[in-house]
Motif scaffolding. Structure first.
Motif, PDB file in Angstrom:
ATOM      1  N   ARG A 218       1.515   2.142   3.963  1.00 21.50           N
ATOM      2  CA  ARG A 218       2.757   2.669   3.387  1.00 21.50           C
ATOM      3  C   ARG A 218       3.599   3.349   4.460  1.00 21.50           C
ATOM      4  O   ARG A 218       4.838   3.191   4.489  1.00 21.50           O
ATOM      5  N   ARG A 219       2.939   4.122   5.339  1.00 20.50           N
ATOM      6  CA  ARG A 219       3.708   4.770   6.409  1.00 20.50           C
ATOM      7  C   ARG A 219       4.329   3.749   7.352  1.00 20.50           C
ATOM      8  O   ARG A 219       5.476   3.895   7.808  1.00 20.50           O
ATOM      9  N   MET A 220       3.544   2.704   7.664  1.00 22.40           N
ATOM     10  CA  MET A 220       4.092   1.665   8.541  1.00 22.40           C
ATOM     11  C   MET A 220       5.268   0.963   7.875  1.00 22.40           C
ATOM     12  O   MET A 220       6.265   0.628   8.537  1.00 22.40           O
ATOM     13  N   ALA A 221       5.145   0.732   6.556  1.00 21.44           N
ATOM     14  CA  ALA A 221       6.245   0.067   5.853  1.00 21.44           C
ATOM     15  C   ALA A 221       7.500   0.925   5.883  1.00 21.44           C
ATOM     16  O   ALA A 221       8.615   0.409   6.059  1.00 21.44           O
ATOM     17  N   ALA A 226      10.478  -1.698   5.774  1.00 22.09           N
ATOM     18  CA  ALA A 226      10.171  -2.932   5.046  1.00 22.09           C
ATOM     19  C   ALA A 226      10.976  -2.974   3.756  1.00 22.09           C
ATOM     20  O   ALA A 226      11.529  -1.964   3.287  1.00 22.09           O
ATOM     21  N   ASP A 227      11.074  -4.191   3.190  1.00 18.76           N
ATOM     22  CA  ASP A 227      11.886  -4.310   1.976  1.00 18.76           C
ATOM     23  C   ASP A 227      11.241  -3.538   0.821  1.00 18.76           C
ATOM     24  O   ASP A 227      10.062  -3.206   0.831  1.00 18.76           O
ATOM     25  N   GLU A 228      12.033  -3.275  -0.188  1.00 16.61           N
ATOM     26  CA  GLU A 228      11.607  -2.455  -1.322  1.00 16.61           C
ATOM     27  C   GLU A 228      10.469  -3.113  -2.098  1.00 16.61           C
ATOM     28  O   GLU A 228       9.591  -2.433  -2.643  1.00 16.61           O
ATOM     29  N   GLU A 229      10.467  -4.423  -2.178  1.00 14.27           N
ATOM     30  CA  GLU A 229       9.418  -5.115  -2.933  1.00 14.27           C
ATOM     31  C   GLU A 229       8.047  -4.862  -2.321  1.00 14.27           C
ATOM     32  O   GLU A 229       7.074  -4.553  -3.025  1.00 14.27           O
ATOM     33  N   VAL A 233       4.882  -2.733  -3.902  1.00 14.31           N
ATOM     34  CA  VAL A 233       3.522  -3.252  -4.040  1.00 14.31           C
ATOM     35  C   VAL A 233       2.511  -2.280  -3.418  1.00 14.31           C
ATOM     36  O   VAL A 233       1.440  -2.012  -3.990  1.00 14.31           O
ATOM     37  N   LEU A 234       2.841  -1.736  -2.245  1.00 15.25           N
ATOM     38  CA  LEU A 234       1.938  -0.790  -1.599  1.00 15.25           C
ATOM     39  C   LEU A 234       1.796   0.493  -2.409  1.00 15.25           C
ATOM     40  O   LEU A 234       0.695   1.066  -2.487  1.00 15.25           O
ATOM     41  N   ASP A 235       2.892   0.954  -3.011  1.00 23.70           N
ATOM     42  CA  ASP A 235       2.808   2.160  -3.840  1.00 23.70           C
ATOM     43  C   ASP A 235       1.907   1.925  -5.040  1.00 23.70           C
ATOM     44  O   ASP A 235       1.075   2.788  -5.397  1.00 23.70           O
ATOM     45  N   ARG A 236       2.066   0.785  -5.703  1.00 22.48           N
ATOM     46  CA  ARG A 236       1.212   0.483  -6.856  1.00 22.48           C
ATOM     47  C   ARG A 236      -0.244   0.323  -6.424  1.00 22.48           C
ATOM     48  O   ARG A 236      -1.178   0.746  -7.128  1.00 22.48           O
ATOM     49  N   THR A 237      -0.450  -0.277  -5.260  1.00 18.94           N
ATOM     50  CA  THR A 237      -1.819  -0.420  -4.753  1.00 18.94           C
ATOM     51  C   THR A 237      -2.443   0.945  -4.487  1.00 18.94           C
ATOM     52  O   THR A 237      -3.623   1.183  -4.808  1.00 18.94           O
TER      53      THR A 237
END
Length: 388
Positions: A218-221, A226-229, A233-237
């Motif tokens: 998430r931090r790297m994204a 990175a795009d919102e999509e 996905v990472l937040d939900r994961t």
């Protein structure tokens, strides 16, 4: 032990039935003997002696008089035996051995061996004396009467011994069953502990590592914009991993038999922060305590734990007050830091991640309540309210 009690009650009922048989036998024999019971002279004496002999038997047989204690037993045996022997003197052809035999049987059933032998010796000695004096029938019945009393005494000893043996056997069986249950529980606990260790060492540790990796992703994204999509996905994961880790920890606690936190342990929690973290904290309960639903109790307990942790981190030197208030239709728990007017201002909450307060609000909301936290004129207050 219940089976022993049932058998004992059955034996008592049979013995009481035997008393009624003796009662009827003595009465019939006395009514058919001479002089018969009456209201004048020697007939009146026969009536009084017969009543003195039969009334104690009837009282015991009907359950109105308990002779299981030593003193009532001795009184009962002497009443029946003495009145029966006196009746045998007035009615030589009556069965005067029956009252004496009742005393012998009862004494060996209730009393210890030595007192029973002494009391039975007195009764049999008086029976022997009346026979030798020729006042109660002929001497030819003496041997048979003594044998009859001896047989009853031996029978009473065997009955009592059988009851004691049954009680000991039942006690041993109960101890054996308890030992087997304890062994089974110990084996089950050992198996549950092994499973809990496996869950903790494998599943929980794996989920913890996965949570760290997801947070790094998430931090790297965010850093790489990175795009919102992908970020969604990472937040939900991350949320799924967090929930799974919580479920794994709860499963480990359940397998280990740990008690779930509740308001009953709130005072213990406060004392632990006071002792272990040297936090100046006190607790007050307002209203009448009442049972609290499990989710509500856990939410308030965890909320208080989070607030006290924050107080220990950011409010050193402040006085912390925990107040649990029982309202008619709700419960309110507040944790307040109170500083003196000259004390430095509280450290901002932004110094931490804020995830603890967010989790507290979510947990209280799931229990149907609401939570708030913020600064006051003299410190910081966390307030949780749940309908209960």
């Amino acid at each position: 032990m219940e089976r022993v009690q049932d058998r004992r009650e059955r034996r008592i009922r049979r013995l009481l039935s035997l008393l009624w048989v003796i009662f009827v036998t003595i009465g019939v024999q006395s009514l058919s003997a001479r002089p018969a019971p009456g209201v004048q002279g020697v007939h009146l004496a026969v009536t009084l002696l017969l009543a003195g002999c039969l009334l104690p038997i009837a009282a015991v047989a009907s359950g109105r008089w308990q002779v299981t204690a030593p003193l009532p037993c001795v009184v009962y045996c002497l009443l029946v035996g003495e009145f029966g022997l006196a009746l045998g003197v007035l009615q030589p052809h009556a069965m005067s051995v029956l009252p004496a035999s009742v005393g012998v049987l009862t004494s060996f059933l209730v009393l210890r061996r030595v007192p029973a032998m002494v009391l039975s010796g007195v009764l049999v000695g008086e029976l022997l004396g009346t026979n030798l004096a020729g006042m109660d029938g002929s001497a030819t019945n003496l041997v048979s009467q003594i044998q009859f009393c001896a047989v009853l005494a031996v029978m009473a000893v065997f009955i009592r011994q059988a009851g004691s043996n049954e009680a000991r056997a039942e006690l041993l069986l109960a101890q054996l069953e308890d030992a087997r249950e304890t062994e089974t529980e110990a084996a089950a606990l050992a198996e549950r502990t092994r499973i809990a260790q496996d869950l903790h060492d494998v599943l929980a540790q794996t989920l913890s590592g996965l949570a760290i990796q997801v947070q790094a992703a998430r931090r790297m994204a965010r850093r790489n914009r990175a795009d919102e999509e992908l970020r969604g996905v990472l937040d939900r994961t991350a949320k799924l991993v967090k929930d799974g880790l919580g479920d794994a920890r709860r499963a480990v606690s359940a397998l280990r038999g740990d008690r779930p936190p509740s308001l009953d342990r709130l005072a213990e929690l406060v004392e632990r922060y006071r002792t272990d973290l040297e936090l100046d904290v006190s607790m007050t309960v307002i209203g009448t305590r009442r049972p609290v639903p499990g989710d509500a109790g856990v939410a308030l307990y965890r909320g208080a734990q989070e607030a006290l942790t924050n107080a220990a981190r950011y409010a050193r030197g402040a006085r912390t007050v925990v107040t649990l208030r029982y309202e008619p239709e709700s419960m309110t728990l507040t944790v307040e830091d109170r500083r003196d007017s000259g004390a430095p201002a509280p450290a901002p909450v932004s110094g931490g991640s804020g995830l603890g307060l967010t989790g507290m609000r979510e947990r209280v909301a799931l229990a149907g309540g609401k939570a708030s936290a913020g600064p006051t004129g003299h410190g910081w207050t966390v307030r949780m309210e749940i309908p209960a």
